[in-house]
Design a protein around this motif. Structure first.
Motif, PDB file in Angstrom:
ATOM      1  N   GLN A   1      -4.464   5.668   6.699  1.00  0.00           N
ATOM      2  CA  GLN A   1      -5.141   6.815   6.095  1.00  0.00           C
ATOM      3  C   GLN A   1      -4.404   7.351   4.865  1.00  0.00           C
ATOM      4  O   GLN A   1      -5.033   7.729   3.874  1.00  0.00           O
ATOM      5  N   ASN A   2      -3.074   7.378   4.934  1.00  0.00           N
ATOM      6  CA  ASN A   2      -2.291   8.103   3.934  1.00  0.00           C
ATOM      7  C   ASN A   2      -1.248   7.264   3.209  1.00  0.00           C
ATOM      8  O   ASN A   2      -0.493   7.802   2.394  1.00  0.00           O
TER       9      ASN A   2
ATOM     10  N   PRO B   1      -6.063  -1.580   8.720  1.00  0.00           N
ATOM     11  CA  PRO B   1      -6.007  -1.280   7.284  1.00  0.00           C
ATOM     12  C   PRO B   1      -4.639  -0.809   6.813  1.00  0.00           C
ATOM     13  O   PRO B   1      -4.454  -0.586   5.608  1.00  0.00           O
ATOM     14  N   SER B   2      -3.685  -0.650   7.726  1.00  0.00           N
ATOM     15  CA  SER B   2      -2.333  -0.266   7.298  1.00  0.00           C
ATOM     16  C   SER B   2      -1.595  -1.431   6.653  1.00  0.00           C
ATOM     17  O   SER B   2      -0.579  -1.227   5.976  1.00  0.00           O
ATOM     18  N   LEU B   3      -2.094  -2.644   6.823  1.00  0.00           N
ATOM     19  CA  LEU B   3      -1.358  -3.808   6.325  1.00  0.00           C
ATOM     20  C   LEU B   3      -1.161  -3.823   4.809  1.00  0.00           C
ATOM     21  O   LEU B   3      -0.041  -4.075   4.345  1.00  0.00           O
ATOM     22  N   PRO B   4      -2.193  -3.574   3.988  1.00  0.00           N
ATOM     23  CA  PRO B   4      -1.951  -3.608   2.534  1.00  0.00           C
ATOM     24  C   PRO B   4      -0.843  -2.670   2.067  1.00  0.00           C
ATOM     25  O   PRO B   4       0.058  -3.105   1.327  1.00  0.00           O
ATOM     26  N   PRO B   5      -0.832  -1.377   2.464  1.00  0.00           N
ATOM     27  CA  PRO B   5       0.287  -0.541   2.025  1.00  0.00           C
ATOM     28  C   PRO B   5       1.636  -0.989   2.580  1.00  0.00           C
ATOM     29  O   PRO B   5       2.662  -0.858   1.904  1.00  0.00           O
ATOM     30  N   ILE B   6       1.641  -1.538   3.781  1.00  0.00           N
ATOM     31  CA  ILE B   6       2.899  -2.049   4.349  1.00  0.00           C
ATOM     32  C   ILE B   6       3.403  -3.228   3.527  1.00  0.00           C
ATOM     33  O   ILE B   6       4.595  -3.323   3.203  1.00  0.00           O
TER      34      ILE B   6
END
Length: 239
Positions: A48-49, A123-128
């Motif tokens: 989300q953030n 969806p947390s994978l791209p920012p990670i």
């Protein structure tokens, strides 16, 4: 009648009763559960953030204290690295399924389906991955898959099921595009199988029959609501 107790002979130890495995100490079990909850919470809030998501909020949603979070992950980047390592393990788990497929084409289908589904679900994978690229430019999640997927592509071309002008990088880009639907909200995320089927049909050799597309396309109203970030309920209320 009770049998006599057998005495050990000289130099031969008496057989001992089999030991039961010790139960996991409650504190260790609780610590593992706390860490698992932190991982789940972190994935949701980073999706989300971004990676700057509040660590205090991650701890709150995991229902643990902030001290517990820092005991498991002393810094924000330690948390990012842990999430990256977990993603790497999940990706490796797919390889055996890909290898077990009966044909090269089916191997490519499994690869694209599992990776797209994985990206949509988390969806947390791209920012990670972006943060890991900053922390360690040599870190590449699928680096060891490069040669493996390239060999599948070569085999699928050889047996005539994959169009000859496609390479492994094309597959990586396309599956990432489909997987990015997970970051656009539920209406888009629910379309990933249909969109992937369209992509796969585009990858097939020209003389290979196409299968029926799964699911249904978004109607105009659903699409407009999705584009504007509205749920169906919010879209109806806005009329």
């Amino acid at each position: 009648m009770t049998s006599p107790t057998r005495k050990p002979q000289d130099g031969v130890p008496a057989p001992s009763a089999p030991e039961r495995p010790a139960a996991l100490p409650p504190r260790r079990r609780d610590a593992r559960q706390n860490r698992d909850r932190l991982i789940v919470s972190a994935r949701v809030l980073i999706a989300q953030n971004g990676v700057e998501a509040s660590l205090e909020e991650i701890a709150r949603q995991a229902e643990v204290g902030v001290a517990t979070l820092y005991r498991n992950f002393p810094t924000r980047d330690d948390l990012v690295r842990a999430l990256y390592e977990l993603a790497l393990a999940e990706l490796h788990a797919v390889r055996s399924e890909i290898e077990a497929a009966p044909t090269p084409w089916e191997s490519l289908v499994i690869y694209t389906e599992r990776v797209a589904e994985w990206l949509v679900a988390d969806p947390s994978l791209p920012p990670i991955l972006r943060r890991m690229a900053y922390l360690d430019p040599s870190a590449r999640l699928a680096a060891e898959f490069d040669g493996f997927i390239a060999s599948l592509v070569a085999r699928a071309k050889k047996d005539g099921t994959l169009r000859r002008d496609v390479d492994a990088v094309d597959l990586a880009v396309l599956v990432t595009m489909v997987g990015s639907l997970g970051g656009l909200g539920a209406p888009y995320a629910g379309q990933w199988r249909r969109q992937l089927s369209i992509v796969l049909d585009g990858l097939r050799a020209a003389d290979i029959p196409r299968s029926k597309l799964p699911g249904r396309p978004l109607n105009v109203k659903d699409y407009q609501a999705t584009v504007h970030g509205l749920t169906r309920r919010a879209a109806r209320a806005a009329r």
